[in-house]
Design a protein around this motif. Sequence first.
Motif: not given
Length: 491
Positions: A363-366, A425-433
């Motif tokens: 997921v970090g790579d994505q 889609a598999n981690h809807p709560k994940l946000r990035a900044g």
Amino acid sequence: MKYIRSEEELQKLSETIASVTNNAKTLEVLVFGGGIGGLSILDVLSGYDGVSVSTIVDKVENAPAFELARMLGVKTSTDFDTALEAFRGDIVIDVTGDPDLYKKLRDYTEPHHIELISAKSAKLLFDQANHLLKDEQTIQKQSSRLNLLDQMMDISLLLEERPPLSELTSKSFEGIHSHMNASKGLAIMIDKQGKIEFIGAIGSKKPECASHSCGFSACKNIGEACATLTWSDRYKELHPPIQLACTELDVSYNIILPVWQDQRLAGALLFDFQHALSRDQKTSLELASIHLNMTFKTLDHLHTLEEMAIFDGLTGVFNRRKFDMQLYHEVSRTKRTRNGTLSCGFIDLDNFKHINDTYGHQVGDQVLKHISDSIRESLRDYDTCARYGGDEFVMLIPSDNGIEGSGLEAIGMRILEKVSKLRLANHPKLRAGVSIGICTQSCETVDAEGILKQADEALYMAKKAGKGCMRIFADEQYHLTTDETAVKAIA
């Protein structure tokens, strides 16, 4: 008497015939005897441009030499007396072995100062001339083969310049066509979607499919011919020939030589030969095909190596090695401008360790790919984006006439906004900044080490301010009235 009496005289005449192409006068020859001997003499003498067999004479209509004579445009006759009396040439060759005929020919040729060659002398002459002719043909074949090898060497040397595939194909096409002496030729490229592009034509007009005047019939016919090719095909004879049949070009081709890029058909060379391929022509086509495809495979590998050397394997943007090269290039270019500036920005992914620990490295790579795409889409085509290492990216923004602070802010805002739109889609709560630090220097003060240091300091200030924001530093020569500008993170 003018007929040959000694081997020395025969050798002299043989040498005269062998070098006749250097003489202004063409020797006219009359041959008596249409059997195997006459056929052999006619076959050998037809190889010399300076020798012309005017007539071949035999008492039977279906003599073996008559068929070859008709193919060569040489007159045939069964009337010995008429043919002899009409002859005003240089040499009479008698291969019949008839002593009475030889006596008659000798009596006629002597007062007319015509050379007479008897059956035995003609056999010796044939052996000598045939030997010389074979040597000459061998030299020509070797010279032609060396010429093809020279052309291949020129193509190989082009690899140093990393030319596009179409340029290599066009150069190879010209060289192969010149060597093979085909009446017509056509070179095409085929993209990954199967679209055909005409890149060269010899002996006919190049189709202009952009006008659609052919109704795509030429492309369709070529496509059908290409569909029959396999990886093992060096070249293929087309039966029946492929007919382009478009309004601009109505020609046919009977030989196709595929151009492979790994396992993909990337192009083809088409030729039209008026006669069946000789053994040497087939060998040359095999040799040219092997070299052509090895060259393209090498070029493809070189391009792959270059991409590996300058591109980041995960994100597809430049790597640090390429960025360092580009930085010194842009600094040098900026110094040569009158009012130019160079801006350098560091972009660091906030809380990347937490993302990896919580969601995993895949997921970090994505997320990293999303960050690189966000930066690249926010910059101009001639700006530079690179992965500097780990979760840190860097960008270069050159300008010949300076760039307003609002312009840099707009770029930073676009990056912040695009990054914030990450949704998995598999981690809807994940946000990035991300946090962004930018430094701008003028043409008078720009320095590679200095601009990196100040951009890094600007990034540190953004992190210190709470992450998810931007800081811009400018030297005193720059037109900003403030030394730093902050842009708060987008929720």
